[in-house]
Design a protein around this motif. Structure first.
Motif, short mmCIF file in Angstrom:
data_model
loop_
_atom_site.label_atom_id
_atom_site.label_comp_id
_atom_site.label_asym_id
_atom_site.label_seq_id
_atom_site.Cartn_x
_atom_site.Cartn_y
_atom_site.Cartn_z
N VAL A 84 0.84 -1.20 0.00
CA VAL A 84 0.00 0.00 0.00
C VAL A 84 0.87 1.25 0.00
O VAL A 84 1.77 1.40 0.83
CB VAL A 84 -0.94 0.03 1.23
N LEU A 85 0.59 2.14 -0.94
CA LEU A 85 1.24 3.44 -1.03
C LEU A 85 0.17 4.49 -0.74
O LEU A 85 -0.82 4.58 -1.44
CB LEU A 85 1.84 3.65 -2.42
N VAL A 86 0.37 5.25 0.33
CA VAL A 86 -0.62 6.21 0.79
C VAL A 86 -0.36 7.59 0.19
O VAL A 86 0.77 8.06 0.16
CB VAL A 86 -0.60 6.32 2.33
N LEU A 87 -1.43 8.22 -0.28
CA LEU A 87 -1.38 9.63 -0.67
C LEU A 87 -2.03 10.43 0.44
O LEU A 87 -3.18 10.18 0.82
CB LEU A 87 -2.12 9.85 -1.99
N THR A 88 -1.32 11.41 0.97
CA THR A 88 -1.81 12.14 2.12
C THR A 88 -1.62 13.64 1.94
O THR A 88 -1.00 14.10 0.99
CB THR A 88 -1.08 11.66 3.40
N SER A 89 -2.16 14.41 2.88
CA SER A 89 -2.00 15.85 2.89
C SER A 89 -1.42 16.27 4.23
O SER A 89 -1.25 15.45 5.14
CB SER A 89 -3.34 16.55 2.64
N PHE A 90 -1.11 17.55 4.37
CA PHE A 90 -0.43 18.02 5.58
C PHE A 90 -1.31 17.98 6.83
O PHE A 90 -0.81 18.13 7.93
CB PHE A 90 0.07 19.46 5.37
N GLY A 106 4.56 3.08 1.97
CA GLY A 106 5.06 4.38 1.57
C GLY A 106 4.03 5.47 1.74
O GLY A 106 2.83 5.21 1.85
N PHE A 107 4.54 6.71 1.76
CA PHE A 107 3.69 7.88 1.93
C PHE A 107 4.17 8.99 1.01
O PHE A 107 5.36 9.32 0.99
CB PHE A 107 3.74 8.38 3.38
N LEU A 108 3.24 9.57 0.26
CA LEU A 108 3.54 10.71 -0.60
C LEU A 108 2.47 11.77 -0.40
O LEU A 108 1.33 11.46 -0.07
CB LEU A 108 3.55 10.30 -2.08
N LEU A 109 2.85 13.02 -0.62
CA LEU A 109 1.86 14.08 -0.59
C LEU A 109 1.01 14.03 -1.86
O LEU A 109 1.47 13.62 -2.93
CB LEU A 109 2.54 15.44 -0.49
N LYS A 110 -0.23 14.47 -1.73
CA LYS A 110 -1.14 14.46 -2.88
C LYS A 110 -0.69 15.44 -3.97
O LYS A 110 -1.18 15.34 -5.10
CB LYS A 110 -2.56 14.80 -2.41
#
Length: 219
Positions: A84-90, A106-110
């Motif tokens: 799972v690779l998560v797209l997130t915001s601040f 993993g985690f990336l900003l949207k």
């Protein structure tokens, strides 16, 4: 080992409750050679579709109706359905930590650009973690402000890491890829993978990102 045949495109499932966002992600990924094999508008559908389609990576939004992205991540990872690779915001710091504990890879900003998103998908599909430093910087800062960082004990197992494993762990916390870690430490990628595996076992971590989060408690 590369046998000269073309590299298979990663197969991705998109999980987001906004249709326009899924459409945009599909366009971004397919333009950069990533195969989108399915979509889901909520966590329950993400779990069902991951079980049916067996993607390499689920690109996961955390805020969805019903079963949210954190619960869906936990189930998908626990059942071995996909990474799972998560797209997130601040503004999702608490959800980020929950997703780390759930085993997200993993985690990336949207706001991540298309090429970087596609590269991250490939890295996760190849068994690496992806950690945008901007995500963890704000999340850990928020945790510290709330008193969480000081009130948490150091993770068990940290004292058992060798000096080299600690260097690898520090690099994981910076979001470095296996290749970047190998270049920094002047070791082979195979050796990096061995060290990462050892770190996860010693810390009892679910993923590279989980290990990086645990390490912050021992700094």
């Amino acid at each position: 080992m590369n046998d000269g045949s073309p590299e298979r495109a990663p197969r991705v499932l998109l999980a987001d409750d906004h249709g326009m966002i899924r459409e945009g992600l599909r366009l971004m990924l397919e333009t950069h050679g990533v195969e989108v094999i399915g979509e889901a508008a909520d966590g329950a559908a993400a779990i069902r579709n991951a079980a049916a389609l067996r993607p390499d990576v689920v690109l996961m939004d955390l805020r969805m109706p019903g079963v949210d992205g954190v619960a869906a991540t936990q189930r998908i990872v626990a059942d071995g359905l996909a990474d799972v690779l998560v797209l997130t915001s601040f503004d999702e710091d608490e959800l980020v930590f929950s997703a780390i504990r759930a085993g997200a890879a993993g985690f990336l900003l949207k706001t991540t650009e298309a090429a970087a998103l596609a590269d991250a998908v490939r890295r996760v599909a190849a068994g690496e973690g992806v950690l945008d430093p901007r995500v963890t910087r704000t999340a850990f800062a928020a945790l510290a402000e709330a008193g969480g960082a000081d009130s948490q004990p150091a993770p068990e197992g940290l004292e058992y890491l060798t000096a080299r494993e600690r260097e690898v762990l520090d690099a994981l916390g910076e979001g470095l890829s296996n290749a970047a870690i190998a270049n920094r430490l002047h070791i082979s990628i195979a050796t990096v993978k061995t060290h990462v595996s050892s770190v996860l076992v010693k810390l009892g971590a679910e993923s590279r990102t989980h290990a990086a989060a645990l390490a912050r408690r021992g700094l």
